[in-house]
Design a protein around this motif. Structure first.
Motif, PDB file in Angstrom:
ATOM      1  N   TRP A   1       0.821  -1.211   0.000  1.00 12.87           N
ATOM      2  CA  TRP A   1       0.000   0.000   0.000  1.00 12.87           C
ATOM      3  C   TRP A   1       0.858   1.266   0.000  1.00 12.87           C
ATOM      4  O   TRP A   1       0.436   2.304  -0.506  1.00 12.87           O
ATOM      5  CB  TRP A   1      -0.937  -0.011   1.203  1.00 12.87           C
ATOM      6  N   ALA A   2       2.054   1.183   0.570  1.00 14.37           N
ATOM      7  CA  ALA A   2       2.936   2.350   0.605  1.00 14.37           C
ATOM      8  C   ALA A   2       3.580   2.621  -0.747  1.00 14.37           C
ATOM      9  O   ALA A   2       3.939   3.765  -1.054  1.00 14.37           O
ATOM     10  CB  ALA A   2       4.017   2.154   1.670  1.00 14.37           C
ATOM     11  N   HIS A   3       3.704   1.587  -1.584  1.00  9.26           N
ATOM     12  CA  HIS A   3       4.493   1.732  -2.817  1.00  9.26           C
ATOM     13  C   HIS A   3       3.703   1.526  -4.098  1.00  9.26           C
ATOM     14  O   HIS A   3       4.252   1.752  -5.186  1.00  9.26           O
ATOM     15  CB  HIS A   3       5.674   0.750  -2.781  1.00  9.26           C
ATOM     16  N   TYR A   4       2.440   1.079  -3.981  1.00  7.70           N
ATOM     17  CA  TYR A   4       1.641   0.817  -5.182  1.00  7.70           C
ATOM     18  C   TYR A   4       0.263   1.429  -5.035  1.00  7.70           C
ATOM     19  O   TYR A   4      -0.331   1.413  -3.949  1.00  7.70           O
ATOM     20  CB  TYR A   4       1.497  -0.689  -5.421  1.00  7.70           C
ATOM     21  N   SER A   5      -0.272   1.938  -6.131  1.00  2.78           N
ATOM     22  CA  SER A   5      -1.662   2.391  -6.160  1.00  2.78           C
ATOM     23  C   SER A   5      -2.582   1.182  -6.274  1.00  2.78           C
ATOM     24  O   SER A   5      -2.146   0.076  -6.638  1.00  2.78           O
ATOM     25  CB  SER A   5      -1.887   3.312  -7.359  1.00  2.78           C
ATOM     26  N   ASP A   6      -3.869   1.401  -6.007  1.00  3.74           N
ATOM     27  CA  ASP A   6      -4.831   0.308  -6.157  1.00  3.74           C
ATOM     28  C   ASP A   6      -4.918  -0.156  -7.607  1.00  3.74           C
ATOM     29  O   ASP A   6      -5.142  -1.337  -7.877  1.00  3.74           O
ATOM     30  CB  ASP A   6      -6.204   0.734  -5.654  1.00  3.74           C
ATOM     31  N   GLU A   7      -4.765   0.771  -8.548  1.00  7.87           N
ATOM     32  CA  GLU A   7      -4.803   0.390  -9.965  1.00  7.87           C
ATOM     33  C   GLU A   7      -3.635  -0.541 -10.293  1.00  7.87           C
ATOM     34  O   GLU A   7      -3.811  -1.529 -11.024  1.00  7.87           O
ATOM     35  CB  GLU A   7      -4.742   1.645 -10.840  1.00  7.87           C
ATOM     36  N   GLU A   8      -2.480  -0.241  -9.757  1.00  2.83           N
ATOM     37  CA  GLU A   8      -1.322  -1.109  -9.986  1.00  2.83           C
ATOM     38  C   GLU A   8      -1.511  -2.468  -9.312  1.00  2.83           C
ATOM     39  O   GLU A   8      -1.162  -3.512  -9.888  1.00  2.83           O
ATOM     40  CB  GLU A   8      -0.058  -0.436  -9.456  1.00  2.83           C
ATOM     41  N   LEU A   9      -2.066  -2.453  -8.114  1.00  2.00           N
ATOM     42  CA  LEU A   9      -2.304  -3.714  -7.408  1.00  2.00           C
ATOM     43  C   LEU A   9      -3.342  -4.562  -8.142  1.00  2.00           C
ATOM     44  O   LEU A   9      -3.224  -5.791  -8.192  1.00  2.00           O
ATOM     45  CB  LEU A   9      -2.750  -3.445  -5.975  1.00  2.00           C
ATOM     46  N   MET A  10      -4.349  -3.921  -8.718  1.00  2.00           N
ATOM     47  CA  MET A  10      -5.342  -4.672  -9.489  1.00  2.00           C
ATOM     48  C   MET A  10      -4.699  -5.302 -10.715  1.00  2.00           C
ATOM     49  O   MET A  10      -5.021  -6.431 -11.092  1.00  2.00           O
ATOM     50  CB  MET A  10      -6.504  -3.761  -9.890  1.00  2.00           C
ATOM     51  N   GLY A  11      -3.789  -4.583 -11.357  1.00  2.00           N
ATOM     52  CA  GLY A  11      -3.070  -5.164 -12.484  1.00  2.00           C
ATOM     53  C   GLY A  11      -2.255  -6.372 -12.073  1.00  2.00           C
ATOM     54  O   GLY A  11      -2.216  -7.386 -12.789  1.00  2.00           O
ATOM     55  N   LEU A  12      -1.628  -6.281 -10.907  1.00  2.40           N
ATOM     56  CA  LEU A  12      -0.866  -7.412 -10.374  1.00  2.40           C
ATOM     57  C   LEU A  12      -1.790  -8.589 -10.074  1.00  2.40           C
ATOM     58  O   LEU A  12      -1.492  -9.748 -10.420  1.00  2.40           O
ATOM     59  CB  LEU A  12      -0.132  -6.968  -9.107  1.00  2.40           C
ATOM     60  N   HIS A  13      -2.914  -8.289  -9.451  1.00  7.72           N
ATOM     61  CA  HIS A  13      -3.910  -9.322  -9.147  1.00  7.72           C
ATOM     62  C   HIS A  13      -4.398 -10.014 -10.417  1.00  7.72           C
ATOM     63  O   HIS A  13      -4.467 -11.250 -10.478  1.00  7.72           O
ATOM     64  CB  HIS A  13      -5.088  -8.691  -8.410  1.00  7.72           C
ATOM     65  N   ASN A  14      -4.718  -9.233 -11.428  1.00 10.60           N
ATOM     66  CA  ASN A  14      -5.243  -9.801 -12.672  1.00 10.60           C
ATOM     67  C   ASN A  14      -4.211 -10.684 -13.366  1.00 10.60           C
ATOM     68  O   ASN A  14      -4.545 -11.732 -13.928  1.00 10.60           O
ATOM     69  CB  ASN A  14      -5.700  -8.693 -13.607  1.00 10.60           C
ATOM     70  N   ALA A  15      -2.946 -10.265 -13.334  1.00  8.65           N
ATOM     71  CA  ALA A  15      -1.894 -11.073 -13.938  1.00  8.65           C
ATOM     72  C   ALA A  15      -1.722 -12.391 -13.196  1.00  8.65           C
ATOM     73  O   ALA A  15      -1.540 -13.454 -13.813  1.00  8.65           O
ATOM     74  CB  ALA A  15      -0.580 -10.291 -13.951  1.00  8.65           C
ATOM     75  N   LEU A  16      -1.788 -12.328 -11.877  1.00  3.22           N
ATOM     76  CA  LEU A  16      -1.667 -13.555 -11.079  1.00  3.22           C
ATOM     77  C   LEU A  16      -2.825 -14.500 -11.380  1.00  3.22           C
ATOM     78  O   LEU A  16      -2.612 -15.700 -11.631  1.00  3.22           O
ATOM     79  CB  LEU A  16      -1.635 -13.186  -9.589  1.00  3.22           C
ATOM     80  N   VAL A  17      -4.042 -13.981 -11.358  1.00  2.00           N
ATOM     81  CA  VAL A  17      -5.226 -14.821 -11.604  1.00  2.00           C
ATOM     82  C   VAL A  17      -5.174 -15.446 -12.996  1.00  2.00           C
ATOM     83  O   VAL A  17      -5.519 -16.618 -13.183  1.00  2.00           O
ATOM     84  CB  VAL A  17      -6.512 -13.994 -11.411  1.00  2.00           C
TER      85      VAL A  17
END
Length: 237
Positions: free
Chosen positions: A156-172
């Motif tokens: 949360w300190a280093h990534y925006s929610d949009e970036e985290l969602m991109g990471l989540h989508n790539a993992l899924v």
């Protein structure tokens, strides 16, 4: 890099005031439920009932395979992201992941030994397997709490929610269909009604219709009547 406990507390307080995207929430609820149910199954099985022994051992092997895959996903996607912007932030947990891989291999050997054992050996092997699994589950529960606090604080300190969602989508997107079906079987009944509706609503929007229907068919038997009704109402909205 290790964050100060005060920093973690401040980020947690901010999360309560304005929730951030939590990569761990759903999968950790699934794993906790799967681990607890499997520990109960192994502890109460009749080792002299061939079907019951086979079913409990098969469930344990499925759990171990999912845990192994989960470690790989976290190492490849989440830890890589953490290291990119906060070098050293995932090192402690990476060491624990290596130990978990060794524990998984040991428990798998014990499970296969119980499946192949003669009648006289089964009780002792089952007890050893149960106590080993209990220790593994206990350590994983504590381990997941660290990830949900310290790791989320870093993310949360280093990534925006949009970036985290991109990471989540790539993992899924990297998860094979069979693994995804098993994950959904344990995740959907274990999350809150709001989380359940959000997960399945997102899946309906992005997954092929037959895949979405298959997931619904797989999870419905594991929901209470009230939970099914709330889900149907949410999906119809």
């Amino acid at each position: 890099m290790k964050m100060d406990p005060r920093e973690i507390a401040e980020i947690a307080a901010a999360q309560a005031a304005q929730p951030r995207l939590d990569l761990y929430a759903g999968i950790h609820k699934a794993l906790r439920a799967f681990m607890a149910d499997t520990l109960l199954a192994v502890g109460r099985m009749d080792v002299h009932d061939d079907l019951e022994r086979a079913q409990a051992c098969q469930q344990l092997l499925e759990l171990l395979a999912l845990c192994r895959s989960h470690l790989d996903h976290e190492n490849h996607f989440v830890h890589t992201a953490m290291q990119a912007r906060a070098p050293g932030s995932s090192e402690r947990v990476e060491d624990e992941h290596a130990q978990h891989q060794r524990d998984i291999a040991r428990l798998a050997v014990g499970t296969h030994a119980l499946l192949a054992a003669g009648s006289a050996e089964r009780a002792a092997l089952a007890h050893a397997l149960y106590t080993g699994l209990a220790a593994f589950v206990g350590h994983n529960y504590a381990h997941m709490q660290v990830e949900e606090t310290e790791h989320n604080a870093v993310l949360w300190a280093h990534y925006s929610d949009e970036e985290l969602m991109g990471l989540h989508n790539a993992l899924v997107a990297s998860i094979p269909p069979q693994e995804m079906m098993l994950t959904m079987r344990w995740m959907i009944p274990s999350v809150s009604p709001a989380e359940r509706a959000a997960i399945l609503g997102d899946m309906r929007a992005h997954a092929p219709a037959p895949a979405f229907a298959a997931v619904l068919d797989a999870v419905r038997p594991h929901l209470t009547q009230a939970a099914r009704a709330r889900l149907e109402q949410a999906l119809a909205a």
